[in-house]
Design a protein around this motif. Structure first.
Motif, PDB file in Angstrom:
ATOM      1  N   ILE A  83      -1.906   0.244  11.630  1.00 51.03           N
ATOM      2  CA  ILE A  83      -3.257  -0.118  12.051  1.00 51.03           C
ATOM      3  C   ILE A  83      -4.061   1.133  12.384  1.00 51.03           C
ATOM      4  N   ILE A  84      -3.456   2.052  13.112  1.00 51.24           N
ATOM      5  CA  ILE A  84      -4.153   3.291  13.462  1.00 51.24           C
ATOM      6  C   ILE A  84      -4.528   4.072  12.205  1.00 51.24           C
ATOM      7  N   HIS A  85      -3.609   4.127  11.244  1.00 50.43           N
ATOM      8  CA  HIS A  85      -3.904   4.812   9.980  1.00 50.43           C
ATOM      9  C   HIS A  85      -5.106   4.166   9.293  1.00 50.43           C
ATOM     10  N   LEU A  86      -5.148   2.841   9.305  1.00 50.29           N
ATOM     11  CA  LEU A  86      -6.259   2.115   8.698  1.00 50.29           C
ATOM     12  C   LEU A  86      -7.567   2.394   9.436  1.00 50.29           C
ATOM     13  N   LEU A  87      -7.527   2.415  10.757  1.00 50.11           N
ATOM     14  CA  LEU A  87      -8.733   2.698  11.542  1.00 50.11           C
ATOM     15  C   LEU A  87      -9.265   4.097  11.239  1.00 50.11           C
TER      16      LEU A  87
ATOM     17  N   LEU B 100      -9.123  -7.706  -5.697  1.00 52.15           N
ATOM     18  CA  LEU B 100      -9.576  -7.051  -4.471  1.00 52.15           C
ATOM     19  C   LEU B 100      -8.666  -7.410  -3.298  1.00 52.15           C
ATOM     20  N   ALA B 101      -8.305  -8.686  -3.224  1.00 54.06           N
ATOM     21  CA  ALA B 101      -7.429  -9.141  -2.143  1.00 54.06           C
ATOM     22  C   ALA B 101      -6.055  -8.487  -2.239  1.00 54.06           C
ATOM     23  N   MET B 102      -5.523  -8.377  -3.439  1.00 56.75           N
ATOM     24  CA  MET B 102      -4.223  -7.740  -3.619  1.00 56.75           C
ATOM     25  C   MET B 102      -4.288  -6.259  -3.256  1.00 56.75           C
ATOM     26  N   ALA B 103      -5.389  -5.608  -3.597  1.00 57.92           N
ATOM     27  CA  ALA B 103      -5.546  -4.202  -3.247  1.00 57.92           C
ATOM     28  C   ALA B 103      -5.566  -4.018  -1.730  1.00 57.92           C
ATOM     29  N   ALA B 104      -6.203  -4.954  -1.024  1.00 61.18           N
ATOM     30  CA  ALA B 104      -6.237  -4.894   0.438  1.00 61.18           C
ATOM     31  C   ALA B 104      -4.847  -5.121   1.026  1.00 61.18           C
ATOM     32  N   LEU B 105      -4.097  -6.053   0.443  1.00 57.04           N
ATOM     33  CA  LEU B 105      -2.725  -6.282   0.896  1.00 57.04           C
ATOM     34  C   LEU B 105      -1.868  -5.038   0.671  1.00 57.04           C
ATOM     35  N   GLU B 106      -2.063  -4.394  -0.456  1.00 53.83           N
ATOM     36  CA  GLU B 106      -1.337  -3.155  -0.733  1.00 53.83           C
ATOM     37  C   GLU B 106      -1.678  -2.086   0.307  1.00 53.83           C
ATOM     38  N   ARG B 107      -2.928  -2.059   0.676  1.00 50.88           N
ATOM     39  CA  ARG B 107      -3.400  -1.035   1.621  1.00 50.88           C
ATOM     40  C   ARG B 107      -2.766  -1.186   3.000  1.00 50.88           C
ATOM     41  N   VAL B 108      -2.445  -2.430   3.380  1.00 52.15           N
ATOM     42  CA  VAL B 108      -1.811  -2.659   4.687  1.00 52.15           C
ATOM     43  C   VAL B 108      -0.301  -2.858   4.561  1.00 52.15           C
ATOM     44  N   GLY B 109       0.245  -2.566   3.382  1.00 53.08           N
ATOM     45  CA  GLY B 109       1.686  -2.649   3.188  1.00 53.08           C
ATOM     46  C   GLY B 109       2.230  -4.054   3.097  1.00 53.08           C
ATOM     47  N   MET B 110       1.418  -5.000   2.620  1.00 52.29           N
ATOM     48  CA  MET B 110       1.845  -6.409   2.583  1.00 52.29           C
ATOM     49  C   MET B 110       1.781  -7.025   1.189  1.00 52.29           C
ATOM     50  N   ALA B 111       1.683  -6.209   0.142  1.00 47.94           N
ATOM     51  CA  ALA B 111       1.565  -6.756  -1.214  1.00 47.94           C
ATOM     52  C   ALA B 111       2.773  -7.605  -1.591  1.00 47.94           C
TER      53      ALA B 111
ATOM     54  N   GLY C  39       1.265  -7.381  20.731  1.00 55.98           N
ATOM     55  CA  GLY C  39       2.466  -8.046  20.223  1.00 55.98           C
ATOM     56  C   GLY C  39       2.955  -7.572  18.877  1.00 55.98           C
ATOM     57  N   VAL C  40       2.520  -6.394  18.427  1.00 59.55           N
ATOM     58  CA  VAL C  40       2.976  -5.912  17.128  1.00 59.55           C
ATOM     59  C   VAL C  40       4.055  -4.853  17.325  1.00 59.55           C
ATOM     60  N   ASP C  41       4.840  -4.636  16.281  1.00 61.41           N
ATOM     61  CA  ASP C  41       5.889  -3.624  16.333  1.00 61.41           C
ATOM     62  C   ASP C  41       5.292  -2.238  16.137  1.00 61.41           C
ATOM     63  N   ALA C  42       6.120  -1.216  16.384  1.00 59.87           N
ATOM     64  CA  ALA C  42       5.643   0.166  16.317  1.00 59.87           C
ATOM     65  C   ALA C  42       5.142   0.526  14.928  1.00 59.87           C
ATOM     66  N   ALA C  43       5.824   0.024  13.886  1.00 61.16           N
ATOM     67  CA  ALA C  43       5.404   0.339  12.518  1.00 61.16           C
ATOM     68  C   ALA C  43       4.031  -0.248  12.218  1.00 61.16           C
ATOM     69  N   THR C  44       3.784  -1.475  12.688  1.00 57.24           N
ATOM     70  CA  THR C  44       2.480  -2.094  12.460  1.00 57.24           C
ATOM     71  C   THR C  44       1.396  -1.374  13.244  1.00 57.24           C
ATOM     72  N   GLU C  45       1.696  -0.980  14.470  1.00 63.69           N
ATOM     73  CA  GLU C  45       0.704  -0.244  15.259  1.00 63.69           C
ATOM     74  C   GLU C  45       0.331   1.059  14.556  1.00 63.69           C
TER      75      GLU C  45
ATOM     76  N   GLY D 275       3.516  -9.099  13.617  1.00 63.23           N
ATOM     77  CA  GLY D 275       2.947  -7.880  13.058  1.00 63.23           C
ATOM     78  C   GLY D 275       2.459  -8.070  11.637  1.00 63.23           C
ATOM     79  N   GLN D 276       3.197  -8.841  10.850  1.00 64.48           N
ATOM     80  CA  GLN D 276       2.785  -9.117   9.467  1.00 64.48           C
ATOM     81  C   GLN D 276       1.520  -9.965   9.438  1.00 64.48           C
ATOM     82  N   GLN D 277       1.431 -10.946  10.319  1.00 60.76           N
ATOM     83  CA  GLN D 277       0.221 -11.762  10.393  1.00 60.76           C
ATOM     84  C   GLN D 277      -0.993 -10.903  10.744  1.00 60.76           C
ATOM     85  N   GLN D 278      -0.810  -9.958  11.655  1.00 61.31           N
ATOM     86  CA  GLN D 278      -1.922  -9.093  12.034  1.00 61.31           C
ATOM     87  C   GLN D 278      -2.376  -8.251  10.853  1.00 61.31           C
ATOM     88  N   ARG D 279      -1.440  -7.762  10.060  1.00 61.54           N
ATOM     89  CA  ARG D 279      -1.802  -6.972   8.883  1.00 61.54           C
ATOM     90  C   ARG D 279      -2.575  -7.817   7.871  1.00 61.54           C
ATOM     91  N   ILE D 280      -2.199  -9.088   7.746  1.00 56.20           N
ATOM     92  CA  ILE D 280      -2.910  -9.975   6.829  1.00 56.20           C
ATOM     93  C   ILE D 280      -4.365 -10.126   7.254  1.00 56.20           C
TER      94      ILE D 280
END
Length: 275
Positions: A200-204, A141-152, A191-197, A165-170
């Motif tokens: 995040i919006i996509h996730l919301l 489940l945790a790995m699936a969540a990491l995949e979902r935020v692009g951090m697998a 404090g996040v980069d444009a890609a992370t923002e 930005g990576q910490q925020q995704r975690i």
């Protein structure tokens, strides 16, 4: 960010019916006449509102307006001088398993010796218990969540070695594995980069599509009308609350920010761009 240790006022909570006659028992979160004080000085005063179900709600206001304090008081992280909170008509204490919280990134000790997968896996502890073993399905489940935020690919990376930005995704991934109904996020875009923002919006949007309720402390007035369906404009008291397209206007901005021209100019530009 409000960091002073709070102290309660000598104020008695108002007596209300089980859910409050003015509140809906179906509202994801209802705040009933809530006041919060630091060192006997009110920070939030007579907050009384419902969060709408299945909407992205932004909380905006000047620094020191009490936005972060509002979230923390809802979650019992700071004491209330008066008032109470209900979740789907029941006391928050009974319903806390339905609520997930993403704190400000600056409030976290990122030097703690754990990797990204460990942090995300902590999100399942509320379901399995802190002293129960974490098993393969939980890590999946945790790995699936990491995949979902692009951090697998960063699952085994020490969290102190990640960018902001990576910490925020975690932290967002950790919230996802909780599979909550309500998500409170305190400045997730700070404090996040444009890609992370964008991620995040996509996730919301995904959470909203799934019927979840999301409340976000936000500072960038230029993006308010693009990001949020619903808005709470706050400056110790609720200045305005409702659909963004109805309340995000010059009059409410001036009441909220008190004539701070740089912010008002920025907000005026945002309003012009949406019209």
């Amino acid at each position: 960010m409000e960091t002073d240790a709070p102290m309660s006022l000598n104020t008695s909570a108002k007596t209300l019916p089980a859910t409050g006659s003015e509140h809906s028992a179906t509202a994801p979160v209802s705040i009933h006449d809530m006041t919060v004080a630091y060192h006997r000085k009110p920070v939030l005063w007579d907050i009384d509102l419902d969060f709408p179900k299945g909407k992205l709600t932004g909380l905006v206001g000047p620094n020191g307006a009490g936005k972060s304090t509002l979230i923390k008081a809802v979650l019992d992280l700071v004491p209330k001088a008066s008032g109470r909170v209900t979740v789907f008509g029941q006391p928050y204490q009974r319903q806390r398993h339905l609520v997930s919280y993403v704190p400000q990134r600056e409030s976290v000790d990122w030097d703690f010796p754990v990797n990204a997968l460990d942090v995300v896996t902590m999100g399942v502890y509320g379901k399995i218990g802190w002293f129960r073993p974490v098993r393969k399905p939980h890590r999946e489940l945790a790995m699936a969540a990491l995949e979902r935020v692009g951090m697998a690919d960063y699952a085994r990376r020490q969290i102190s070695h990640l960018s902001g930005g990576q910490q925020q995704r975690i932290f967002l991934a950790r919230a996802l594995v909780q599979d909550a109904e309500i998500y409170f996020m305190d400045e997730p875009f700070a404090g996040v980069d444009a890609a992370t923002e964008k991620a995040i919006i996509h996730l919301l949007h995904d959470l909203r599509s799934a019927g979840k309720t999301v409340a976000v402390v936000h500072h960038d007035l230029q993006t308010v009308s693009d990001y949020f369906d619903h808005l709470i404009m706050l400056n110790m008291r609720v200045v305005a609350a409702g659909p963004t397209r109805e309340i995000f206007n010059r009059e409410n901005l001036r009441k909220t920010y008190g004539g701070r021209l740089s912010l008002l100019d920025q907000a005026a530009q945002a309003i012009i761009s949406q019209s």
